[in-house]
Write a protein that holds these residues in place. Structure first.
Motif, short mmCIF file in Angstrom:
data_model
loop_
_atom_site.label_atom_id
_atom_site.label_comp_id
_atom_site.label_asym_id
_atom_site.label_seq_id
_atom_site.Cartn_x
_atom_site.Cartn_y
_atom_site.Cartn_z
N LEU A 175 8.48 58.84 82.74
CA LEU A 175 9.93 58.96 82.57
C LEU A 175 10.42 58.40 81.24
O LEU A 175 11.04 59.11 80.44
CB LEU A 175 10.65 58.27 83.74
N PHE A 176 10.14 57.14 80.98
CA PHE A 176 10.64 56.52 79.75
C PHE A 176 10.03 57.12 78.49
O PHE A 176 10.75 57.30 77.51
CB PHE A 176 10.47 55.00 79.79
N PRO A 177 8.73 57.45 78.47
CA PRO A 177 8.21 58.12 77.26
C PRO A 177 8.90 59.46 76.98
O PRO A 177 9.16 59.80 75.82
CB PRO A 177 6.72 58.31 77.56
N ALA A 178 9.21 60.22 78.04
CA ALA A 178 9.91 61.50 77.84
C ALA A 178 11.31 61.24 77.28
O ALA A 178 11.75 61.93 76.35
CB ALA A 178 10.01 62.26 79.16
N TRP A 179 12.00 60.25 77.83
CA TRP A 179 13.33 59.91 77.32
C TRP A 179 13.25 59.44 75.88
O TRP A 179 14.08 59.81 75.05
CB TRP A 179 13.97 58.83 78.18
N GLN A 180 12.25 58.62 75.57
CA GLN A 180 12.10 58.09 74.22
C GLN A 180 11.83 59.21 73.22
O GLN A 180 12.37 59.22 72.12
CB GLN A 180 10.97 57.05 74.18
N VAL A 186 22.14 63.81 82.26
CA VAL A 186 20.84 64.03 82.89
C VAL A 186 20.18 62.70 83.23
O VAL A 186 19.64 62.50 84.33
CB VAL A 186 19.93 64.88 81.97
N ARG A 187 20.21 61.75 82.30
CA ARG A 187 19.57 60.45 82.54
C ARG A 187 20.26 59.67 83.65
O ARG A 187 19.60 59.03 84.46
CB ARG A 187 19.55 59.63 81.25
N ARG A 188 21.59 59.73 83.68
CA ARG A 188 22.32 59.01 84.74
C ARG A 188 21.94 59.58 86.11
O ARG A 188 21.68 58.84 87.06
CB ARG A 188 23.83 59.12 84.50
N ARG A 189 21.90 60.90 86.20
CA ARG A 189 21.56 61.54 87.47
C ARG A 189 20.12 61.22 87.88
O ARG A 189 19.85 60.88 89.02
CB ARG A 189 21.75 63.06 87.32
N THR A 190 19.20 61.30 86.92
CA THR A 190 17.80 60.99 87.21
C THR A 190 17.65 59.54 87.65
O THR A 190 16.95 59.25 88.62
CB THR A 190 16.93 61.26 85.96
N TRP A 191 18.33 58.64 86.95
CA TRP A 191 18.20 57.21 87.27
C TRP A 191 18.77 56.91 88.65
O TRP A 191 18.23 56.07 89.37
CB TRP A 191 18.88 56.37 86.19
N ASP A 192 19.85 57.59 89.04
CA ASP A 192 20.40 57.40 90.39
C ASP A 192 19.37 57.79 91.45
O ASP A 192 19.21 57.11 92.46
CB ASP A 192 21.67 58.22 90.58
N ALA A 227 20.57 46.89 90.10
CA ALA A 227 21.84 46.83 89.39
C ALA A 227 21.65 47.24 87.93
O ALA A 227 22.61 47.37 87.19
CB ALA A 227 22.41 45.43 89.47
N VAL A 228 20.41 47.46 87.53
CA VAL A 228 20.10 47.79 86.13
C VAL A 228 20.50 49.24 85.86
O VAL A 228 20.19 50.14 86.63
CB VAL A 228 18.59 47.58 85.86
N THR A 229 21.17 49.47 84.73
CA THR A 229 21.52 50.84 84.34
C THR A 229 20.32 51.46 83.64
O THR A 229 19.39 50.77 83.24
CB THR A 229 22.72 50.84 83.37
N TRP A 230 20.38 52.78 83.45
CA TRP A 230 19.26 53.44 82.77
C TRP A 230 19.15 52.97 81.33
O TRP A 230 18.05 52.87 80.80
CB TRP A 230 19.37 54.97 82.87
N GLU A 231 20.28 52.66 80.70
CA GLU A 231 20.25 52.18 79.32
C GLU A 231 19.50 50.85 79.22
O GLU A 231 18.68 50.64 78.33
CB GLU A 231 21.67 51.99 78.76
N GLU A 232 19.80 49.94 80.18
CA GLU A 232 19.14 48.62 80.18
C GLU A 232 17.66 48.76 80.49
O GLU A 232 16.82 48.10 79.87
CB GLU A 232 19.81 47.70 81.22
N ALA A 233 17.32 49.62 81.44
CA ALA A 233 15.91 49.81 81.80
C ALA A 233 15.12 50.39 80.63
O ALA A 233 14.00 49.95 80.35
CB ALA A 233 15.80 50.73 83.02
#
Length: 199
Positions: free
Chosen positions: A81-86, A159-165, A175-181
């Protein structure tokens, strides 16, 4: 576990070909974010108890999705997940930089200059023609790219907000947001790279 799509070879030509840019983002999103539920379902360990036929005799609400083991979830986030986002963040940042840089190779620069020159020479008489003052200059391709990047960044945030939910719901509420993670993952990556270089 799915492999995140690899980063394209970045160049101004790639960015100005907004079709190629959008295709890369679409494929990356579809391979990870759009199929997040399937990826998470693949992480669920099969039941250790056999099938109970009596469970089908009762009608009831569908049981909630089973929680996923935290180590499996973390591994999926760190490796897929994070490598794809990065990768997508890197591509969007690079293309945003291209959009704000001078563009000496713009093929339409001469045409635009010619149109602007003709516009300066025009006689505008709104009494005779109320539309004569209307002039819509061509946008430079850097402005077109900047507009496309702004739109894609907005889509990326949704897309990231939906995926992270969905990830939080299956891996345990946090409580961590996708930005913080993502920022935390990036810090860990930097530490790993520094320790690998120092060895």
């Amino acid at each position: 576990m799915a492999n995140p799509p690899s980063s394209p070879e970045l160049s101004p030509k790639f960015c100005f070909s907004t079709a190629a840019l959008r295709d890369f983002l679409r494929v990356s999103r579809s391979s990870v974010d759009d199929t997040i539920t399937q990826h998470l379902n693949a992480l669920v360990v099969p039941s250790r108890v056999g099938f109970d036929p009596s469970s089908t005799s009762l009608r009831g609400a569908r049981p909630p999705s089973r929680q996923i083991d935290s180590t499996s979830c973390q591994s999926f986030q760190d490796k897929v997940l994070f490598p794809a986002w990065q990768t997508r963040s890197h591509v969007l940042s690079y293309c945003a930089l291209v959009a704000t840089s001078p563009d000496p190779d713009d093929p339409e620069a001469a045409i635009r200059e010619s149109e602007n020159e003709k516009n300066r020479e025009r006689v505008v008489d709104e009494r005779l023609d109320p539309y004569s003052a209307r002039y819509f200059p061509r946008e430079p391709r850097t402005e077109q790219l900047a507009s496309a990047i702004r739109m894609e960044q907005g889509i990326e945030n949704i897309v990231r907000r939906r995926t992270w939910d969905i990830v939080k719901g299956r891996c345990g509420e946090s409580a961590v947001t996708w930005e913080e993670a993502l920022a935390d993952w990036r810090k860990k990556q930097e530490v790993r790279q520094k320790s690998a270089v120092s060895k």
